[in-house]
Design an enzyme around this catalytic site. Sequence first.
Site, PDB file in Angstrom:
ATOM      1  N   MET A  10       0.830  -1.213   0.000  1.00 11.93           N
ATOM      2  CA  MET A  10       0.000   0.000   0.000  1.00 11.93           C
ATOM      3  C   MET A  10       0.863   1.261   0.000  1.00 11.93           C
ATOM      4  SD  MET A  10      -2.782  -1.437   2.768  1.00 11.93           S
ATOM      5  CE  MET A  10      -1.530  -2.209   3.808  1.00 11.93           C
ATOM      6  N   GLN A  52     -10.912   3.351   0.028  1.00 12.71           N
ATOM      7  CA  GLN A  52     -10.525   4.631   0.633  1.00 12.71           C
ATOM      8  C   GLN A  52     -11.333   5.775   0.047  1.00 12.71           C
ATOM      9  OE1 GLN A  52      -6.354   4.999  -0.226  1.00 12.71           O
ATOM     10  NE2 GLN A  52      -5.690   3.945   1.645  1.00 12.71           N
ATOM     11  N   THR A  83       2.172   1.451   5.959  1.00 13.37           N
ATOM     12  CA  THR A  83       1.468   2.591   5.385  1.00 13.37           C
ATOM     13  C   THR A  83       0.994   3.465   6.525  1.00 13.37           C
ATOM     14  OG1 THR A  83      -0.643   3.256   4.349  1.00 13.37           O
ATOM     15  CG2 THR A  83      -0.515   1.036   5.208  1.00 13.37           C
ATOM     16  N   THR A  85      -1.625   5.867   6.116  1.00 14.80           N
ATOM     17  CA  THR A  85      -3.070   6.078   5.991  1.00 14.80           C
ATOM     18  C   THR A  85      -3.888   4.951   6.580  1.00 14.80           C
ATOM     19  OG1 THR A  85      -2.827   7.484   4.026  1.00 14.80           O
ATOM     20  CG2 THR A  85      -4.957   6.403   4.344  1.00 14.80           C
ATOM     21  N   CYS A 196       3.574   9.930   4.512  1.00 15.34           N
ATOM     22  CA  CYS A 196       3.096   8.917   3.578  1.00 15.34           C
ATOM     23  C   CYS A 196       4.331   8.138   3.172  1.00 15.34           C
ATOM     24  CB  CYS A 196       2.421   9.540   2.364  1.00 15.34           C
ATOM     25  SG  CYS A 196       1.896   8.318   1.143  1.00 15.34           S
ATOM     26  N   GLU A 198       5.382   6.809   0.633  1.00 12.27           N
ATOM     27  CA  GLU A 198       5.989   7.028  -0.681  1.00 12.27           C
ATOM     28  C   GLU A 198       6.751   8.356  -0.793  1.00 12.27           C
ATOM     29  OE1 GLU A 198       3.136   3.906  -1.111  1.00 12.27           O
ATOM     30  OE2 GLU A 198       2.747   5.966  -0.467  1.00 12.27           O
TER      31      GLU A 198
END
Length: 231
Positions: A10, A52, A83, A85, A196, A198
């Site tokens: 994710m 989401q 992740t 989130t 986040c 990423e």
Amino acid sequence: MRLLGLLGGMSWESTLPYYRRINERVRERLGGLHSAELLLYSVDFAAVEALQHRGDWDAAGRMLAAASQALQRAGAQALVICTNTMHRVLPQIEPGLEIPVLHIADATAARIRAAGLARVGLLGTRFTMEQDFYRGRLAQHGLEVLVPDEAQRALVHRVIYDELCQGRCLPQSRDAYRAVIADLVAAGAEAVILGCTEIGLLVGADDSAVPLFDTTVIHAEHAADWALAAA
């Protein structure tokens, strides 16, 4: 060494750095050919992302709870949700587990407090930046959290999903993130959380006038240290 269960995918773009950093940390601590003992359950992010953006957190929570329980049944001794989130659904995950969850916000807040900082900017998905599940957790550790304005939050969110989760790191997006970070610093942020998993693929220390706390790196190191601690 205790066995870690990684709940990843994710996106898988940021699960790769988790795997790498956990193993690097174990090698740094133990030397030689040592590497981490871990299990990975990697979900299909397209299914998670659809839930989401429909706001169906209950269904997303059930999906990740089932995956977490599968890791526990396989022998994992702690859960690492790779992740930021999806810590949103932790209340649905934890009741089905007998193993601890190593919370990403707790590890990040501890690192920030250890650096003597208290007022931080937060970048992440709009869910992470706007909802209390994450900001509130940081506040429990005594942190004051600043977020970008609405237009900047939309930009940060779009780049995560449309670019970074798909392995695209564009120079113009790096410049846009630098501007958002600069505005947070101008508003009084002593540091900025890359909230986040990423975002660290796009920006780093050279892109900010204040320290950046990369949650992927911090969480991975915390997990490795937990695995190597005396049971």
